[in-house]
Scaffold this motif. Structure first.
Motif, PDB file in Angstrom:
ATOM      1  N   PHE A 105       0.835  -1.204   0.000  1.00 17.91           N
ATOM      2  CA  PHE A 105       0.000   0.000   0.000  1.00 17.91           C
ATOM      3  C   PHE A 105       0.868   1.252   0.000  1.00 17.91           C
ATOM      4  CE2 PHE A 105      -2.849   3.264   1.580  1.00 17.91           C
ATOM      5  CZ  PHE A 105      -4.054   2.959   0.958  1.00 17.91           C
ATOM      6  N   ARG A 109       1.486   3.789  -3.275  1.00 18.73           N
ATOM      7  CA  ARG A 109       1.154   5.217  -3.161  1.00 18.73           C
ATOM      8  C   ARG A 109       2.301   6.106  -3.594  1.00 18.73           C
ATOM      9  NH1 ARG A 109      -0.098   7.914   2.322  1.00 18.73           N
ATOM     10  NH2 ARG A 109      -1.042   9.554   1.077  1.00 18.73           N
ATOM     11  N   ARG A 110       3.501   5.758  -3.132  1.00 24.30           N
ATOM     12  CA  ARG A 110       4.659   6.607  -3.432  1.00 24.30           C
ATOM     13  C   ARG A 110       4.947   6.583  -4.933  1.00 24.30           C
ATOM     14  NH1 ARG A 110       8.791   3.802   0.142  1.00 24.30           N
ATOM     15  NH2 ARG A 110      10.229   5.302  -0.759  1.00 24.30           N
ATOM     16  N   SER A 113       2.360   8.591  -6.680  1.00 23.11           N
ATOM     17  CA  SER A 113       2.626  10.025  -6.496  1.00 23.11           C
ATOM     18  C   SER A 113       3.677  10.497  -7.486  1.00 23.11           C
ATOM     19  CB  SER A 113       3.122  10.305  -5.071  1.00 23.11           C
ATOM     20  OG  SER A 113       2.101  10.116  -4.131  1.00 23.11           O
ATOM     21  N   LEU A 114       4.776   9.740  -7.586  1.00 21.76           N
ATOM     22  CA  LEU A 114       5.804  10.120  -8.562  1.00 21.76           C
ATOM     23  C   LEU A 114       5.222  10.132  -9.966  1.00 21.76           C
ATOM     24  CD1 LEU A 114       8.763  10.790  -9.269  1.00 21.76           C
ATOM     25  CD2 LEU A 114       9.169   8.328  -9.477  1.00 21.76           C
ATOM     26  N   LEU A 116       2.162  10.809 -10.893  1.00 22.81           N
ATOM     27  CA  LEU A 116       1.352  12.014 -11.103  1.00 22.81           C
ATOM     28  C   LEU A 116       2.226  13.272 -11.137  1.00 22.81           C
ATOM     29  CD1 LEU A 116      -1.823  11.351  -8.933  1.00 22.81           C
ATOM     30  CD2 LEU A 116      -1.716  11.631 -11.408  1.00 22.81           C
ATOM     31  N   TYR A 167      -9.116   3.982  -8.807  1.00 18.65           N
ATOM     32  CA  TYR A 167     -10.012   4.954  -9.429  1.00 18.65           C
ATOM     33  C   TYR A 167     -10.049   4.741 -10.936  1.00 18.65           C
ATOM     34  CZ  TYR A 167      -9.949   7.830  -5.176  1.00 18.65           C
ATOM     35  OH  TYR A 167     -10.098   8.300  -3.898  1.00 18.65           O
ATOM     36  N   LEU A 187     -14.974   4.056  -7.954  1.00 19.47           N
ATOM     37  CA  LEU A 187     -13.945   3.849  -6.931  1.00 19.47           C
ATOM     38  C   LEU A 187     -14.049   2.407  -6.462  1.00 19.47           C
ATOM     39  CD1 LEU A 187     -11.814   4.747  -4.858  1.00 19.47           C
ATOM     40  CD2 LEU A 187     -13.661   5.673  -3.455  1.00 19.47           C
ATOM     41  N   GLY A 201      -7.534  -1.808   0.302  1.00 12.94           N
ATOM     42  CA  GLY A 201      -7.717  -0.711  -0.623  1.00 12.94           C
ATOM     43  C   GLY A 201      -9.004   0.016  -0.329  1.00 12.94           C
ATOM     44  N   PRO A 202      -9.460   0.977  -1.137  1.00  2.27           N
ATOM     45  CA  PRO A 202      -8.754   1.464  -2.322  1.00  2.27           C
ATOM     46  C   PRO A 202      -7.561   2.352  -1.967  1.00  2.27           C
ATOM     47  CG  PRO A 202     -10.727   2.760  -1.917  1.00  2.27           C
ATOM     48  CD  PRO A 202     -10.716   1.678  -0.893  1.00  2.27           C
ATOM     49  N   LEU A 203      -6.684   2.547  -2.959  1.00  5.35           N
ATOM     50  CA  LEU A 203      -5.610   3.520  -2.836  1.00  5.35           C
ATOM     51  C   LEU A 203      -6.225   4.915  -2.957  1.00  5.35           C
ATOM     52  CD1 LEU A 203      -2.470   3.150  -2.609  1.00  5.35           C
ATOM     53  CD2 LEU A 203      -2.348   3.712  -5.033  1.00  5.35           C
ATOM     54  N   ASN A 204      -5.665   5.888  -2.227  1.00  4.81           N
ATOM     55  CA  ASN A 204      -6.252   7.233  -2.258  1.00  4.81           C
ATOM     56  C   ASN A 204      -5.555   8.156  -3.251  1.00  4.81           C
ATOM     57  OD1 ASN A 204      -3.942   7.275  -0.762  1.00  4.81           O
ATOM     58  ND2 ASN A 204      -4.760   8.510   0.909  1.00  4.81           N
ATOM     59  N   ILE A 205      -5.305   7.607  -4.444  1.00  5.33           N
ATOM     60  CA  ILE A 205      -4.652   8.426  -5.470  1.00  5.33           C
ATOM     61  C   ILE A 205      -5.036   7.872  -6.833  1.00  5.33           C
ATOM     62  CG2 ILE A 205      -2.517   7.091  -5.305  1.00  5.33           C
ATOM     63  CD1 ILE A 205      -0.989   9.743  -5.795  1.00  5.33           C
ATOM     64  N   SER A 206      -5.265   8.761  -7.769  1.00  7.64           N
ATOM     65  CA  SER A 206      -5.775   8.341  -9.069  1.00  7.64           C
ATOM     66  C   SER A 206      -4.649   8.070 -10.058  1.00  7.64           C
ATOM     67  CB  SER A 206      -6.738   9.392  -9.611  1.00  7.64           C
ATOM     68  OG  SER A 206      -6.120  10.652  -9.664  1.00  7.64           O
TER      69      SER A 206
END
Lengths: 452, 452
Positions: A105, A109-110, A113-114, A116, A167, A187, A201-206
């Motif tokens: 998880f 996410r990390r 983030s990169l 996006l 997402y 979602l 989950g879900p992951l909090n990033i699209s």
């Protein structure tokens, strides 16, 4: 149709451990380059100006005072590449991260983030961390064995990919009239329960412009090749002779096809440390100098130990036959350890002879005047040994000699791009953008499509 | 001696979940601001131009489609702040990260990387993740209880600080004549074995200009306050009335002194959402508008549930007395849950009344024309309620109104800086740079000294 083209990635050396590449003694090299973000931003911008595909950052999480660490003082790869991301616009950013010492998880996410932050240019080089000592930094007395590490890696990638599809691309209508920011039907929880992980989950990033980060990997063992065929989209190949590289290339492509995937959707990179000179002679002299200055016996002995779980070979008689250390192969990089043992036995080598054969600098066929290097690259490429080269240079000067001398020749021959045709790593590598699995399921479409 | 000055941090709102702050409906706000790195870089540069101390990024790792998530689609804080770091030069960068769902070695590395990339401007807001659902993203069926989470947090910080001292500041002589890149006597293993963690070390990254990242925290419970007194250097205070804020401030300073620390070395920040208008009346009208547009009953009910482990209060009769949910307090934010229960009992409130009292927008005393807001800030500051304010604004326009209207008045009164006097977060907050523990032990000096 245009000619099939070569992909180029840059692997920045930091200034590393005791004796590593002797590089820290070079007056042109900043002693703290490996923790100086400007060093990486400068190299990334140079690579982007040359239209390279990606910057590739290695990693390790184990050091001690005597270990031949490449990683003595280093920025963490994802933090590093995030800082580089906003100073580049087209260059892929590939971060090494361990599937053994992360949680899916958090790492998913990390990486998302990169992805996006960079506008769809993230890649993940999946490693299982063969340095035995790493386990003691994570509360484990015993290093996980090889098979467990690979099983965990495979499940880890599956979980990460599931999380990355949390997402759908139309999940945020942000429709004021309907008072609908999020469309909850777009979602998705993952609810993964497997052998190694349970992740709701879900992951909090699209998702990013490239859908998901690109998966790289460097395995050569049976487990590593199976992993590659199943999930990898980029491979760092083990190298060797032209024939060995051909055999490896064909094997990976064949396995990928056998796994039901398009073999064009796995890009194989070989390592290259080109040495470019005004003449072939000058380049060969320079290569020998590098090899000599890099060849430190104590360091080589410790480097040998790394393949056997940081084993201290200095307890053995250097001039006796190579000791029986087969039982230690599982503790380190099993494939390299096994290869060393087999070669020592076959050629009847002493411990000293084995250690002497291990220089830190890896000789590659790309040595000479610019035309010579371009010829060698073309020969290897046309022989089906690689899709791309992962380039390492000791100094900025050597990178510039390659970019100014060799790249224009490759470009004239139609072997390397003259402009970026995409803003994403997938786009530049010619990899498909994976359709969100939930959208695909609902719409009944194939879950992969080629990047436009 | 110059007047004691106020510290200011900026807490950027993203554009969040269903109804959050109603903010996504504002045509001035980009719908994807919360995943747009330029949004954060712009805000950071505005905060730095105003000479603020820090940017503070919150976090959570649990969402679902109906949860009143502030964090529906967010960049991971350390990745985010690393990208911001190279676009700023003086602003502190405080990342929220969970001690419950990270490993110390990994997180210590990432924070140390941000600290080096930013030139000594990293802070870590330690949270223990009270959202029960987070555990299911990390393979745990049961959320860790409150006391276990705080015990783990305290040990986590101790381990991180130990790892951050792996290299003494003179560990890399890079002395060509002595052939000495690393001085091995300046590299230290940690060999921590504790209740929650076993971590060998050393960390493979050296210290920044501020020695170590600054530790922030927001606990208000007994455990939270004990944690603060022992290790925190910055506190996000719970707020309340002036008297409540005074009591909290005095309690934390007293506990810190009792723990043998200098109470000036813990900086207490209160939350502030100033609403600045041309006149007091205009500002008050605007505040009421914000409160009303933000006040969604369904969202408030879900927000209430968050304090009780994402409990669904809609199963209860809204107009009956507040239900008996004391047994759920341990599952969420115990302190806030207990406060809600006590207030409901004391004032004999129904469930509907409790939910209605929970607006997302937190009213603060800083509402009015610029002089009025500056007066209120000065009054609260001089009354000993805070060392700094953690400022949140819904739009860039509201931030600018505060920076252009109120900050110059504070500056004229000598209450806020007219220039940065340090490049590091510790320097700007007036916190000591911790001397490396191994150097201190060898040299027999005190392990903390005030930043120059």
């Amino acid at each position: 149709m245009s000619r099939r083209q070569i992909h180029l990635a840059l692997h920045p050396y930091g200034v590393g451990g005791p004796g590593q590449h002797g590089l820290w003694k070079d007056p042109r090299v900043a002693k703290d380059a490996s923790i100086d973000i400007r060093y990486y931003i400068d190299l990334a911008q140079a690579a982007e100006a040359a239209l390279f595909d990606a910057l590739f950052v290695v990693d390790s999480q184990f050091i001690n005072a005597t270990y031949p660490a490449h990683y003595l003082n280093r920025l963490e790869p994802l933090t590093l590449l995030s800082a580089v991301a906003t100073h580049t616009t087209h260059l892929g950013l590939v971060a090494t991260a361990s599937s053994t010492y992360n949680s899916p998880f958090n790492l998913a996410r990390r990486l998302a983030s990169l992805d996006l932050i960079s506008g769809g240019r993230a890649g993940w080089n999946v490693v299982t961390s063969f340095d035995t000592g790493t386990s003691r930094n994570y509360g484990l007395e015993e290093h996980l064995d090889y098979t467990t590490r690979y099983g965990r890696a495979l499940e880890f990638v599956e979980v990460a990919r599931g999380l990355w599809d949390s997402y759908e691309d139309d999940a945020f209508p942000a429709d004021v009239e309907r008072n609908l920011f999020l469309d909850p039907s777009r979602l998705h929880e993952l609810n993964h329960v497997g052998e190694h992980f349970s992740v709701a989950g879900p992951l909090n990033i699209s998702r990013s412009a490239q859908g998901q980060p690109v998966i790289f990997q460097a395995g050569v063992s049976e487990e590593g090749r199976a992993f590659a065929a199943e999930v990898a989209e980029g491979i760092y190949a083990p190298g060797g002779s032209l024939e060995q590289a051909q055999t490896y290339y064909r094997d990976i492509k064949r396995r990928t096809a056998a796994a039901g995937r398009n073999p064009d959707h796995i890009k194989i990179f070989i390592h290259g440390s080109p040495v470019v000179g005004a003449t072939d002679d000058e380049a060969r002299r320079r290569e020998q100098e590098i090899f000599d200055e890099d060849n430190d016996f104590g360091r080589n002995l410790a480097l040998l130990g790394r393949s056997f779980g940081a084993y201290d070979f200095s307890v053995h008689d250097l001039d006796a036959p190579f000791p029986d250390v087969a039982h230690l192969a599982e503790r380190g990089g099993r494939t390299s350890a096994t290869a060393i043992i087999e070669r020592a036995r076959r050629d009847n080598l002493t411990l000293r002879q084995v250690a002497e054969s291990l220089g830190g600098f890896r000789r590659t066929p790309f040595v000479g005047a610019p035309d010579t290097v371009a010829d060698a690259i073309e020969t290897w490429f046309e022989a089906g040994t690689f899709d791309g080269i992962n380039l390492a240079f000791r100094t900025r000067e050597e990178l510039d000699r390659f970019v100014d001398g060799v790249v224009p020749i490759l470009r004239r021959r139609g072997l390397f791009r003259t402009e970026y045709t995409s803003d994403t790593l997938r786009g530049n590598l010619g990899l498909p953008v994976p359709v969100n699995r939930h959208a695909a399921a609902r719409e009944g479409v194939d879950a992969s499509r080629v990047a436009s």
